[in-house]
Design a protein around this motif. Structure first.
Motif, PDB file in Angstrom:
ATOM      1  N   GLY A   1       7.390  57.273  22.913  1.00 38.50           N
ATOM      2  CA  GLY A   1       8.055  56.802  21.694  1.00 38.50           C
ATOM      3  C   GLY A   1       7.149  55.905  20.893  1.00 38.50           C
ATOM      4  O   GLY A   1       6.957  56.090  19.698  1.00 38.50           O
ATOM      5  N   CYS A   2       6.563  54.911  21.564  1.00 41.09           N
ATOM      6  CA  CYS A   2       5.807  53.891  20.824  1.00 41.09           C
ATOM      7  C   CYS A   2       4.384  53.728  21.351  1.00 41.09           C
ATOM      8  O   CYS A   2       3.525  53.222  20.649  1.00 41.09           O
ATOM      9  CB  CYS A   2       6.525  52.553  20.944  1.00 41.09           C
ATOM     10  SG  CYS A   2       6.621  51.950  22.644  1.00 41.09           S
ATOM     11  N   ALA A   3       4.146  54.101  22.585  1.00 37.56           N
ATOM     12  CA  ALA A   3       2.853  53.898  23.256  1.00 37.56           C
ATOM     13  C   ALA A   3       2.438  52.431  23.256  1.00 37.56           C
ATOM     14  O   ALA A   3       1.257  52.107  23.278  1.00 37.56           O
ATOM     15  CB  ALA A   3       1.766  54.771  22.623  1.00 37.56           C
TER      16      ALA A   3
ATOM     17  N   ASP B   1       7.202  49.105  24.228  1.00 36.20           N
ATOM     18  CA  ASP B   1       8.398  48.533  23.607  1.00 36.20           C
ATOM     19  C   ASP B   1       9.661  49.366  23.769  1.00 36.20           C
ATOM     20  O   ASP B   1      10.753  48.828  23.823  1.00 36.20           O
ATOM     21  CB  ASP B   1       8.156  48.328  22.105  1.00 36.20           C
ATOM     22  CG  ASP B   1       7.187  47.198  21.844  1.00 36.20           C
ATOM     23  OD1 ASP B   1       7.482  46.077  22.288  1.00 36.20           O
ATOM     24  OD2 ASP B   1       6.132  47.432  21.231  1.00 36.20           O
ATOM     25  N   CYS B   2       9.545  50.710  23.789  1.00 33.28           N
ATOM     26  CA  CYS B   2      10.760  51.520  23.667  1.00 33.28           C
ATOM     27  C   CYS B   2      11.305  51.982  25.021  1.00 33.28           C
ATOM     28  O   CYS B   2      12.492  52.268  25.136  1.00 33.28           O
ATOM     29  CB  CYS B   2      10.499  52.732  22.775  1.00 33.28           C
ATOM     30  SG  CYS B   2       9.492  54.017  23.559  1.00 33.28           S
ATOM     31  N   GLY B   3      10.465  52.093  26.018  1.00 33.79           N
ATOM     32  CA  GLY B   3      10.934  52.493  27.352  1.00 33.79           C
ATOM     33  C   GLY B   3      11.132  53.991  27.533  1.00 33.79           C
ATOM     34  O   GLY B   3      11.541  54.431  28.613  1.00 33.79           O
ATOM     35  N   ALA B   4      10.838  54.808  26.510  1.00 30.24           N
ATOM     36  CA  ALA B   4      11.034  56.258  26.638  1.00 30.24           C
ATOM     37  C   ALA B   4      10.137  56.847  27.734  1.00 30.24           C
ATOM     38  O   ALA B   4      10.431  57.907  28.284  1.00 30.24           O
ATOM     39  CB  ALA B   4      10.750  56.947  25.307  1.00 30.24           C
ATOM     40  N   CYS B   5       9.054  56.144  28.040  1.00 31.25           N
ATOM     41  CA  CYS B   5       8.087  56.660  29.020  1.00 31.25           C
ATOM     42  C   CYS B   5       8.318  56.102  30.418  1.00 31.25           C
ATOM     43  O   CYS B   5       7.432  56.207  31.271  1.00 31.25           O
ATOM     44  CB  CYS B   5       6.678  56.286  28.571  1.00 31.25           C
ATOM     45  SG  CYS B   5       6.423  54.500  28.642  1.00 31.25           S
ATOM     46  N   THR B   6       9.483  55.491  30.659  1.00 31.06           N
ATOM     47  CA  THR B   6       9.701  54.797  31.941  1.00 31.06           C
ATOM     48  C   THR B   6       9.597  55.755  33.135  1.00 31.06           C
ATOM     49  O   THR B   6      10.196  56.838  33.138  1.00 31.06           O
ATOM     50  CB  THR B   6      11.080  54.104  31.949  1.00 31.06           C
ATOM     51  OG1 THR B   6      11.113  53.205  30.843  1.00 31.06           O
ATOM     52  CG2 THR B   6      11.331  53.351  33.239  1.00 31.06           C
TER      53      THR B   6
ATOM     54  N   ALA C   1       4.838  54.225  31.523  1.00 32.83           N
ATOM     55  CA  ALA C   1       3.714  55.129  31.791  1.00 32.83           C
ATOM     56  C   ALA C   1       2.657  55.052  30.694  1.00 32.83           C
ATOM     57  O   ALA C   1       1.487  55.342  30.934  1.00 32.83           O
ATOM     58  CB  ALA C   1       4.231  56.559  31.919  1.00 32.83           C
ATOM     59  N   CYS C   2       3.056  54.638  29.497  1.00 36.36           N
ATOM     60  CA  CYS C   2       2.087  54.593  28.387  1.00 36.36           C
ATOM     61  C   CYS C   2       1.066  53.489  28.567  1.00 36.36           C
ATOM     62  O   CYS C   2       0.004  53.517  27.945  1.00 36.36           O
ATOM     63  CB  CYS C   2       2.808  54.447  27.043  1.00 36.36           C
ATOM     64  SG  CYS C   2       3.681  52.873  26.825  1.00 36.36           S
ATOM     65  N   LEU C   3       1.386  52.469  29.394  1.00 35.69           N
ATOM     66  CA  LEU C   3       0.470  51.335  29.537  1.00 35.69           C
ATOM     67  C   LEU C   3      -0.173  51.258  30.915  1.00 35.69           C
ATOM     68  O   LEU C   3      -0.902  50.324  31.205  1.00 35.69           O
ATOM     69  CB  LEU C   3       1.213  50.016  29.270  1.00 35.69           C
ATOM     70  CG  LEU C   3       1.759  49.827  27.856  1.00 35.69           C
ATOM     71  CD1 LEU C   3       2.389  48.455  27.714  1.00 35.69           C
ATOM     72  CD2 LEU C   3       0.664  50.008  26.814  1.00 35.69           C
TER      73      LEU C   3
END
Ligand code: FAD
Ligand code: FES
Ligand code: FES
Length: 509
Positions: A38-40, A43-48, A63-65
């Motif tokens: 979502g944001c990379a 912040d958004c948590g879509a990649c949890t 996962a993005c970080l």
């Protein structure tokens, strides 16, 4: 090669470039595109995702970080693994809960929310299995924390929270994530392999190896949780030629009782995560623990470390003002040297510190609370959860035999290029009768004295989080709140606890 398990299956991944995120490898090399971007930027948590691995229990992460190299030795569970973890081809408990409460519309946030709830479900179950009694209010707080790092822009949070409540009440059955218990996987010193020369990701497991790498590669960045450094890659598109991971070095991952400068306390390793730090703060500095619940999200708190928070030298990092007010020390180490400084002397100027190119932050010494020591922590940010401070004020004092507040140590973040003490405010708080500082008694003259003290201590900048004028005014307004708190403690006039009476968010609800 990176060896880990993905949804229970052994997985071996050719080494990617050092800054490649778990999200990138999931969606490209591994073809697992249930996990969304979502944001990379955390912040958004879509990649949890859910992780279990060397040194940590089941926990969520963005996962993005997270650098893909840190998957080595971990059990990784993605949204694709939720339903398949059960024996029958049915939805998992979390998925059933989300469907039953109509907790999804466009569905973009849903995989991340499902993962956050799945981990919450496992943890909640473990606590109950250990005999803990969790009441409705505690459950509510657990749900708030678990979902604090997941944004949904279209469903609204009521049905999502309802799904969480019904899930924890057991309506959809037991937790269905693969619950392998604490990981016993062992870490190994990994030499960079001979794969495409995209850079190096070093994972030393001994302190000596870490310090040697730091000397040999002064241009390689240190990385711990990556919740700050990885933004350089995802937001500024920076490639890292080399990264040195601190998280496998046992000495940096420990909290040990000890002594320094005649005081008892704890040496907290630089790679200790907020999650690991929480029990210590909860027991000895509850207001500090409360601050941790406002630091990032669960995903960030599972991965972010104390060393990373100090190492990024941000003027709005949350830990330095707390630690400075508590008179903490920092231990720096290189191959040839070791030194211990007062943390308040470590920060020199904006993003400039005493750290030399061949040094690492080894640990922080946090003194035990002194007799009759009290603490008040005020984080001002635009949102309660998952938001960096606009400013942070930390007030520590001791009550003398007559009940007077003395020995003030006051530190602020967000008020200058570095986190710093507020000497003029400390003098004012020492000399002024507290009653005269409370909101009810505050005269125009005393208000002016407070404002002058704040201006003598700080000259803040304006930025997207707040103007210079806002920061000066907001910092001044904290003084009457702190004075009121101390008087409330002497003569309680409300049924709220001191923490609650100062929590603007609770007071409004
Ligand atoms: C969505 C989001 C919300 C956030 N919210 C907050 C918040 O509310 N409050 C807050 O304070 N921060 C917040 N942060 C920032 C960040 O999470 C924290 O600063 C965290 O503590 C960084 O730790 P890390 O282990 O992830 O650091 P990393 O990203 O791994 O490293 C950060 C820096 O520290 C250096 N470093 C790491 N370890 C060492 C060491 N041992 N010695 C020397 N240098 C070292 C690295 O080289 C790098 O420059 C947030 C970040 C995100 C993405
Ligand atoms: S993509 Fe938004 S938190 Fe990772
Ligand atoms: S369902 Fe659309 S963002 Fe949450």
């Amino acid at each position: 090669m990176i060896d880990f398990t993905l949804n229970g299956r052994a997985c071996r991944l050719p080494s990617p470039a050092p800054g490649t995120s778990v999200l990138e490898v999931l969606r490209t090399s591994l073809g697992q595109d249930g996990t969304k971007e979502g944001c990379a930027s955390g912040d958004c948590g879509a990649c949890t995702i859910a992780l279990q691995g060397p040194g940590h229990n089941m926990s969520t992460a963005n996962a993005c970080l997270m650098p893909a190299h840190q998957l080595a030795g971990c059990d990784l569970i993605t949204v694709e693994g939720l339903a398949s973890a059960s024996q029958t081809p049915t939805l998992s408990a979390v998925q059933q809960a989300l469907v039953s409460t109509h907790a999804s519309q466009c569905g973009f946030c849903t995989p991340g929310i499902a993962m956050s709830l799945a981990v919450l479900h496992v943890r909640h179950q473990r606590q109950i299995d250990q005999g803990e009694v969790i009441d409705a209010r505690q459950r509510d707080t657990m749900i708030d924390h678990a979902l604090g790092g997941n944004l949904c822009r279209c469903t609204g949070y009521r049905p999502i929270r309802e799904a969480a409540h019904r899930l924890l009440q057991g309506e959809f059955g037991p937790a269905s994530l693969q619950d392998a218990g604490d990981s016993t996987a062992e870490a190994h010193d990994t030499a960079p392999d001979d794969e495409p020369d995209t850079g190096r990701f070093y994972r030393p497991v001994t302190l000596q190896a870490l310090l040697a790498l730091r000397t040999e590669h002064p241009d390689a960045a240190l990385i711990a949780g990556g919740t700050d450094l990885m933004l350089e890659h995802t937001q500024r598109l920076r490639d890292f030629p080399a990264l040195i991971d601190t998280t496998q070095v046992a000495a940096l991952g420990k909290i040990e009782e000890g002594e320094h400068a005649g005081q008892a306390g704890w040496w907290i390793g630089a790679a200790v995560s907020y999650h690991q730090l929480m029990p210590l703060l909860r027991e000895h500095y509850p207001d500090g623990a409360e601050l941790l619940t406002r630091l990032g999200s669960e995903q960030i708190r599972h991965r972010g470390t104390l060393g990373g928070n100090i190492g990024n030298a941000s003027p709005i990092g949350d830990m330095p003002p707390l630690l400075i007010a508590l008179d903490a020390y920092i231990q720096l180490m290189s191959q040839d040297n070791e030194r211990i400084l007062k943390l308040e002397d470590y920060f020199l100027d904006y993003k400039r510190t005493q750290l030399m190119p061949d040094e690492i932050i080894h640990s922080v010494f946090l003194p035990r609370p002194l007799p009759n020591q009290r603490l008040a922590v005020h984080k001002l940010s635009k949102r309660r959860d998952d938001d960096i401070s606009t400013l942070l004020g930390v007030f520590a004092w001791r009550r003398d035999a007559s009940g007077r507040a003395q020995h003030w140590r006051v530190a602020f973040g967000g008020m200058a290029g570095v986190p710093a003490r507020a000497p003029h405010l400390e003098v004012l708080l020492t000399l002024q009768a507290l009653e005269s500082l409370t909101p009810a008694r505050l005269t125009a003259q005393t208000r002016q004295q407070i404002e002058q003290a704040v201006q003598a201590d700080f000259s803040p900048l304006s930025d997207v989080r707040g103007s210079r004028e806002y920061r000066l005014l907001a910092a001044s307004h904290l003084i009457p709140r702190v004075a009121q708190r101390i008087l409330n403690e002497r003569q309680p006039t409300t049924s709220l606890t001191p923490l609650e009476s100062l929590d603007a968010y609770l007071a409004q609800s």
